[in-house]
Design an enzyme around this catalytic site. Sequence first.
Site, PDB file in Angstrom:
ATOM      1  N   GLN A 195     -69.576  75.505 -39.618  1.00 28.08           N
ATOM      2  CA  GLN A 195     -70.517  76.357 -40.354  1.00 28.08           C
ATOM      3  C   GLN A 195     -71.924  75.970 -39.891  1.00 28.08           C
ATOM      4  O   GLN A 195     -72.468  74.953 -40.298  1.00 28.08           O
ATOM      5  CB  GLN A 195     -70.348  76.144 -41.862  1.00 28.08           C
ATOM      6  CG  GLN A 195     -71.120  77.103 -42.720  1.00 28.08           C
ATOM      7  CD  GLN A 195     -70.883  76.841 -44.203  1.00 28.08           C
ATOM      8  OE1 GLN A 195     -70.400  75.788 -44.600  1.00 28.08           O
ATOM      9  NE2 GLN A 195     -71.239  77.804 -45.025  1.00 28.08           N
ATOM     10  N   VAL A 240     -74.802  77.250 -40.426  1.00 31.89           N
ATOM     11  CA  VAL A 240     -75.824  77.366 -41.472  1.00 31.89           C
ATOM     12  C   VAL A 240     -75.134  77.039 -42.795  1.00 31.89           C
ATOM     13  O   VAL A 240     -74.102  77.632 -43.109  1.00 31.89           O
ATOM     14  CB  VAL A 240     -76.403  78.797 -41.514  1.00 31.89           C
ATOM     15  CG1 VAL A 240     -77.395  78.954 -42.652  1.00 31.89           C
ATOM     16  CG2 VAL A 240     -77.051  79.150 -40.191  1.00 31.89           C
ATOM     17  N   HIS A 263     -71.405  82.660 -45.449  1.00 30.07           N
ATOM     18  CA  HIS A 263     -71.578  83.901 -44.687  1.00 30.07           C
ATOM     19  C   HIS A 263     -70.229  84.337 -44.122  1.00 30.07           C
ATOM     20  O   HIS A 263     -69.422  83.522 -43.707  1.00 30.07           O
ATOM     21  CB  HIS A 263     -72.630  83.768 -43.577  1.00 30.07           C
ATOM     22  CG  HIS A 263     -72.415  82.651 -42.612  1.00 30.07           C
ATOM     23  ND1 HIS A 263     -72.651  81.330 -42.920  1.00 30.07           N
ATOM     24  CD2 HIS A 263     -71.981  82.662 -41.337  1.00 30.07           C
ATOM     25  CE1 HIS A 263     -72.381  80.572 -41.869  1.00 30.07           C
ATOM     26  NE2 HIS A 263     -71.965  81.360 -40.896  1.00 30.07           N
TER      27      HIS A 263
END
Length: 114
Positions: free
Chosen positions: A66, A68, A72
Amino acid sequence: MAFLDRRPLFPGHTLLVPRVHHETLTDLPPDLLAPLFERAQRLAAAMESALGAKGSFVAINNRVSQSVPHLHVHVVPRTKGDGLKGFFWPRTRYESDEQAAEVAATLRAALAEG
């Protein structure tokens, strides 16, 4: 909220994010789960109707890979022969049927605990 990935797998690769910060899928409150995936469903359909995709790939990373630390959902348009082969990592096999049964039992027990 949705926006195009700045490094798309294919044109139209979109990131769908909740406006309120939640780091992973497991952090997302249950009442936001259906709205998030309803939007993912709409995006996947739009990719077929507007971009001519023959399908889509929908994926979420939780912590590992991931890039960030905000939940998402990747919605990626797909066409046959586009070069993606299943998942993006090597597939393996269980060492035995017994190992597979042990892993399944462990998950079943965790789910039963809530």
